[in-house]
Design a protein around this motif. Structure first.
Motif, short mmCIF file in Angstrom:
data_model
loop_
_atom_site.label_atom_id
_atom_site.label_comp_id
_atom_site.label_asym_id
_atom_site.label_seq_id
_atom_site.Cartn_x
_atom_site.Cartn_y
_atom_site.Cartn_z
N MET A 169 12.75 41.28 -18.59
CA MET A 169 13.28 40.60 -17.42
C MET A 169 14.21 39.47 -17.85
O MET A 169 13.97 38.81 -18.86
N SER A 170 15.26 39.22 -17.05
CA SER A 170 16.20 38.18 -17.36
C SER A 170 15.64 36.80 -17.04
O SER A 170 14.59 36.67 -16.38
N GLU A 171 16.35 35.78 -17.50
CA GLU A 171 15.92 34.40 -17.23
C GLU A 171 15.88 34.14 -15.73
O GLU A 171 14.96 33.49 -15.22
N ALA A 172 16.89 34.68 -15.01
CA ALA A 172 16.93 34.49 -13.57
C ALA A 172 15.72 35.14 -12.89
O ALA A 172 15.11 34.56 -11.99
N SER A 173 15.36 36.34 -13.34
CA SER A 173 14.22 37.05 -12.74
C SER A 173 12.93 36.26 -12.93
O SER A 173 12.13 36.11 -11.99
N ILE A 174 12.72 35.77 -14.14
CA ILE A 174 11.50 34.99 -14.42
C ILE A 174 11.47 33.72 -13.57
O ILE A 174 10.43 33.38 -12.99
N ALA A 175 12.61 33.05 -13.48
CA ALA A 175 12.68 31.82 -12.70
C ALA A 175 12.37 32.09 -11.23
O ALA A 175 11.66 31.31 -10.57
N LEU A 176 12.89 33.19 -10.71
CA LEU A 176 12.65 33.53 -9.30
C LEU A 176 11.18 33.83 -9.03
O LEU A 176 10.62 33.39 -8.03
N VAL A 177 10.56 34.57 -9.92
CA VAL A 177 9.14 34.91 -9.76
C VAL A 177 8.29 33.64 -9.78
O VAL A 177 7.39 33.45 -8.96
N VAL A 178 8.59 32.75 -10.74
CA VAL A 178 7.84 31.48 -10.86
C VAL A 178 8.01 30.65 -9.60
O VAL A 178 7.05 30.10 -9.05
N LEU A 179 9.26 30.55 -9.11
CA LEU A 179 9.53 29.75 -7.91
C LEU A 179 8.82 30.33 -6.70
O LEU A 179 8.21 29.59 -5.91
N LEU A 180 8.88 31.65 -6.54
CA LEU A 180 8.25 32.29 -5.39
C LEU A 180 6.75 32.04 -5.38
O LEU A 180 6.19 31.64 -4.34
N PHE A 181 6.10 32.24 -6.52
CA PHE A 181 4.65 32.04 -6.56
C PHE A 181 4.27 30.57 -6.41
O PHE A 181 3.24 30.24 -5.81
N ALA A 182 5.12 29.68 -6.92
CA ALA A 182 4.86 28.24 -6.75
C ALA A 182 4.90 27.87 -5.27
O ALA A 182 4.04 27.11 -4.78
N LEU A 183 5.86 28.42 -4.55
CA LEU A 183 5.96 28.14 -3.11
C LEU A 183 4.78 28.74 -2.35
O LEU A 183 4.21 28.10 -1.45
N LEU A 184 4.39 29.97 -2.73
CA LEU A 184 3.27 30.61 -2.04
C LEU A 184 1.97 29.86 -2.27
O LEU A 184 1.17 29.67 -1.35
N PHE A 185 1.75 29.40 -3.51
CA PHE A 185 0.51 28.68 -3.81
C PHE A 185 0.50 27.28 -3.20
O PHE A 185 -0.56 26.66 -3.11
N SER A 186 1.66 26.79 -2.80
CA SER A 186 1.72 25.48 -2.13
C SER A 186 1.58 25.63 -0.61
O SER A 186 1.84 24.69 0.13
N SER A 187 1.17 26.82 -0.17
CA SER A 187 0.93 27.13 1.25
C SER A 187 2.20 27.15 2.08
O SER A 187 2.16 27.00 3.30
N THR A 188 3.34 27.36 1.44
CA THR A 188 4.59 27.54 2.18
C THR A 188 4.53 28.88 2.91
O THR A 188 4.14 29.88 2.31
N PRO A 189 4.92 28.92 4.19
CA PRO A 189 4.94 30.22 4.89
C PRO A 189 5.78 31.23 4.11
O PRO A 189 6.82 30.89 3.56
N ILE A 190 5.32 32.46 4.07
CA ILE A 190 5.92 33.45 3.17
C ILE A 190 7.39 33.70 3.51
O ILE A 190 8.22 33.89 2.61
N ALA A 191 7.74 33.68 4.79
CA ALA A 191 9.15 33.90 5.15
C ALA A 191 10.02 32.78 4.61
O ALA A 191 11.13 33.02 4.10
N VAL A 192 9.53 31.54 4.69
CA VAL A 192 10.27 30.39 4.16
C VAL A 192 10.36 30.49 2.64
O VAL A 192 11.42 30.20 2.05
#
Length: 429
Positions: free
Chosen positions: A1-24
């Motif tokens: 996976m590229s650097e961008a892909s890894i960064a996106l996955v990390v950001l998405l899971f960080a937002l989800l674990f912070s209770s951010t609504p999934i659409a947001v």
């Protein structure tokens, strides 16, 4: 996976674990990708969001939501319950069987699982408790049976899958009929066995209707039962598209509820339109951000890389389907149905096609998995709806739903490994 892909996955899971609504979370992750890793101006992102929703098939969703709202408030659910009771009420555990059968029929009208739970559960749970059924059993049964609302057509998740994978929504609707009936009749069988063992619906708790009352109940519900026939018959007969069928369902619902049953007045439609528009807006917001995120996944070739990885592992078709079920059962515990489809379907579909899995069959498998997710904590939506109606805690409802959820799990594996159940009406399998 590229650097961008890894960064996106990390950001998405960080937002989800912070209770951010999934659409947001999906939207913010996509914005971050456009800002840091592409030359696409951010001013074009709103245009992409609009274009994601500006499709004819997606118009079916607000129409089906509106039709369900009109019919649930127009006396439809009460008549359906009476008709179902006329069919199975004389059996031991008849009221519980009526609950399951009513959910199956209302699912064929609403296309929504929570709407089915509310429409049927509001009337049937108090009646079951008053007739001697344990509150836990009654609530768990309705929470699980209501989940059939996203499988039996018309189904909003099947529309979303069709749009995400460019499959025929009409074929998906037809393919969902038999799996929905199989799951429903398996629930009926469980209720019948438990009622015999525990003595539910017998003696003073039995509900007896005379032949005349049964005929009146069936006659009163005839117009309600005709709607699924109108929708599916029209689509399968080539008379109209799923979107046109949804618009026809709204017209039919207004005529029946306002002018035939007369339980709604024309001024009542204003509040129903407002409520339905809120629900539709929420669904559309999720879909728009999900489609935007799917574009990001495709741009980074993430589905292609995962496909190559799994094909290199030399998975066969049946092992892949087992893996799909495991992934989706876990995802269903934590993700909203439409979001899960929009994220996962574009990843799984290319792999399935390479291994010879029919895309329509895969769609039914996905929806059946997410159907079980509606009654699994921590985010099972039906658990919260049933909890609010019954006064039980979400955890208590989840425990009460375990036996019936296991039946849905058995139905899932049956449909997974017998493709003919999904494809029989399409001439495949």
């Amino acid at each position: 996976m590229s650097e961008a892909s890894i960064a996106l996955v990390v950001l998405l899971f960080a937002l989800l674990f912070s209770s951010t609504p999934i659409a947001v979370a999906l939207g913010l992750t996509s914005f971050a990708y456009f800002f840091y890793y592409t030359t696409i101006p951010l001013t074009q992102v709103p245009e992409r969001l609009f274009n994601a929703l500006n499709t004819f098939p997606l118009m079916a969703i607000p129409f089906f939501v509106l039709a369900a709202s009109i019919m649930s408030r127009g006396g439809i659910s009460r008549r359906l319950i009476a008709a179902c009771n006329a069919v199975v009420g004389q059996f031991r555990g008849g009221l519980a069987m009526t609950a399951v059968l009513s959910c199956m029929f209302f699912a064929a009208i609403s296309g929504s699982s929570p709407a089915t739970v509310v429409a049927v559960g509001t009337l049937i749970i108090p009646a079951m408790v008053a007739s001697g059924y344990p509150k836990r059993f009654s609530t768990g049964l309705i929470a699980t049976s209501g989940s059939l609302g996203i499988l039996i057509p018309p189904s909003i998740p099947l529309i979303v899958y069709g749009i995400a994978t460019e499959q025929s929504i009409g074929d998906l609707f037809i393919a969902g009929v038999l799996p929905g009936l199989v799951a429903g009749f398996m629930l009926l069988a469980l209720v019948f066995v438990l009622s015999h063992r525990r003595g539910y619906g017998t003696g003073e708790h039995a509900i007896v209707m005379t032949t005349g009352e049964k005929l009146r109940a069936l006659r009163d519900a005839l117009l309600s039962l005709a709607l699924p026939v109108l929708v599916l018959g029209g689509i399968y007969g080539g008379i109209f598209t799923p979107t046109e069928a949804a618009a026809m369902a709204v017209f039919y619902a207004v005529i029946v509820s306002v002018f035939v049953y007369r339980e709604l007045k024309l001024p009542d439609l204003g509040a129903i339109l407002l409520s339905s528009s809120r629900t539709s807006a929420m669904i559309m917001f999720i879909i728009a951000n999900g489609i935007l995120f799917s574009f990001v996944l495709t741009s980074e070739r993430i589905p292609g890389e995962i496909t190559e990885l799994l094909l290199d592992a030399e998975l066969n078709k049946w092992t892949f389907l087992l893996l799909v079920n495991i992934i989706l059962l876990v995802a269903g515990c934590f993700m909203e149905t439409s979001s899960a489809i929009l994220i996962i379907a574009p990843i799984l579909l290319p792999i399935g096609l390479e291994l010879g899995v029919d895309p329509i069959h895969l769609g039914i498998i996905m929806v059946m998995n997410l159907e079980i997710g509606m009654v699994t904590p921590p985010l099972g939506l039906n658990l919260f709806v049933a909890s609010g109606m019954s006064g039980m805690t979400v955890l208590q409802v989840a425990r009460a739903a375990i036996p019936t959820a296991l039946v849905l799990l058995a139905a899932l594996f049956l449909v997974t490994y017998v493709p003919a159940i999904s494809l029989a009406f399409l001439g495949g399998g």
